[in-house]
Motif scaffolding. Structure first.
Motif, short mmCIF file in Angstrom:
data_model
loop_
_atom_site.label_atom_id
_atom_site.label_comp_id
_atom_site.label_asym_id
_atom_site.label_seq_id
_atom_site.Cartn_x
_atom_site.Cartn_y
_atom_site.Cartn_z
N GLY A 120 37.66 38.88 46.85
CA GLY A 120 36.83 39.41 47.87
C GLY A 120 35.64 38.37 48.41
N ALA A 121 34.90 38.07 47.28
CA ALA A 121 33.61 37.23 47.62
C ALA A 121 34.27 35.88 48.15
N LEU A 122 35.23 35.17 47.71
CA LEU A 122 35.91 34.00 48.23
C LEU A 122 36.52 34.23 49.75
N TYR A 143 44.66 49.95 37.07
CA TYR A 143 44.25 48.72 37.13
C TYR A 143 42.90 48.34 36.02
N ASP A 144 43.15 47.57 35.28
CA ASP A 144 41.99 47.29 34.42
C ASP A 144 40.98 46.49 34.84
N GLN A 145 39.68 46.07 33.94
CA GLN A 145 38.51 45.38 34.28
C GLN A 145 39.00 43.86 34.79
N ASP A 146 40.07 43.23 34.04
CA ASP A 146 40.40 42.08 34.61
C ASP A 146 40.74 42.04 36.11
N ALA A 147 41.53 43.06 36.40
CA ALA A 147 41.99 43.46 37.77
C ALA A 147 40.74 43.45 38.62
N LEU A 148 40.06 44.15 38.33
CA LEU A 148 38.98 44.46 39.11
C LEU A 148 38.12 43.13 39.41
N ASP A 149 37.87 42.36 38.26
CA ASP A 149 37.14 41.15 38.34
C ASP A 149 37.90 40.21 39.42
N VAL A 150 39.21 40.27 39.20
CA VAL A 150 39.95 39.28 40.18
C VAL A 150 39.75 39.72 41.59
N ALA A 151 39.92 40.95 41.75
CA ALA A 151 40.01 41.67 43.16
C ALA A 151 38.49 41.50 43.73
N ARG A 152 37.33 41.44 42.90
CA ARG A 152 36.17 41.20 43.47
C ARG A 152 35.73 39.60 43.86
N SER A 153 36.40 38.90 42.88
CA SER A 153 35.88 37.29 43.09
C SER A 153 36.85 37.27 44.35
N GLU A 190 43.71 47.76 51.86
CA GLU A 190 45.04 47.72 51.16
C GLU A 190 45.91 46.52 51.48
N GLU A 191 45.95 46.02 52.53
CA GLU A 191 46.57 44.78 52.95
C GLU A 191 46.20 43.69 51.80
N THR A 192 44.87 43.49 51.63
CA THR A 192 44.47 42.41 50.82
C THR A 192 45.00 42.55 49.39
N LEU A 193 44.80 43.92 48.97
CA LEU A 193 45.24 44.06 47.60
C LEU A 193 46.89 43.82 47.36
N ALA A 194 47.48 44.33 48.49
CA ALA A 194 49.08 44.17 48.33
C ALA A 194 49.27 42.54 48.46
#
Length: 208
Positions: A134-136, A122-132, A103-107
């Protein structure tokens, strides 16, 4: 996108995926990235979606590639069908689970304007950003470090807007479709340029 950028998008959800794995799936005919004149693979968000589908089927259902390929043909159909899946909306809890974030990272992502909910979804673009992101984060890069990336993306989006604005102003039949096609092509070219510039910059850092 380059194959390295695709890998970065996928590794948050699929830690075991490698460049060799992506190349193998290409060799088996499950994905078909285009090639630049110099021979580099050129991936789109469609290919990322296809790879997520393949890797999920392998991980969760232990299916052989032959079966996955048949399922892709039946369930996903032509590439356009996969592209439409980008409109699937997730709740906050679903996004956190799918991206593997807390939750902290998403905020923090929302505070820095890297992604935003639409009507609490949240749409797919938001999910792509969140995953990216997370990887970074595995490399010590977090939302606060990525404001420059967001600013560059906004400037590039502005270039696309300038290009399609005259088309939309004509209000002629088919103008929206033409503008959409121009926007897609220009976005792809800008992504390719961006990736080439980053690669050149990294080579400079490494003294190559």
């Amino acid at each position: 996108m380059s194959i390295g950028e695709v890998l970065a998008l996928l590794q948050g959800e699929f830690p075991d995926v490698t460049i060799s794995k992506i190349r193998f799936l290409e060799g088996e005919g499950l994905i078909e990235p285009e090639r630049s004149p110099s021979g580099y693979r050129k991936f789109t968000h469609l290919h990322v979606q296809q790879l997520r589908y393949i890797l999920t089927e392998q991980r969760d259902h232990y299916l052989p590639l032959r079966v996955i390929k048949d399922k892709m043909a039946e369930e996903l159909g032509r590439p356009r069908a996969v592209q439409e899946n980008r409109e699937v909306l997730l709740s906050r809890a679903e996004l956190l689970e799918a991206a593997g974030l807390d939750e902290e990272t998403l905020a923090e992502l929302e505070d820095y304007g890297l992604l935003a909910a639409r009507a609490r979804r949240y749409d797919q673009d938001a999910l792509d950003v969140a995953r990216s992101v997370g990887a970074l984060s595995r490399f010590g890069l977090h939302a606060r470090h990525l404001r420059a990336v967001k600013a560059a993306a906004e400037r590039e989006s502005g270039l696309v807007e300038q290009a399609v604005a005259p088309i939309l102003k004509r209000r002629a039949p088919g103008a929206i479709g033409e503008a959409d096609e121009v926007a897609r092509e220009l976005s792809s070219l800008l992504l390719e340029l961006h990736a080439a510039l980053v690669r050149a910059g990294v080579r400079g850092v490494l003294g190559r």
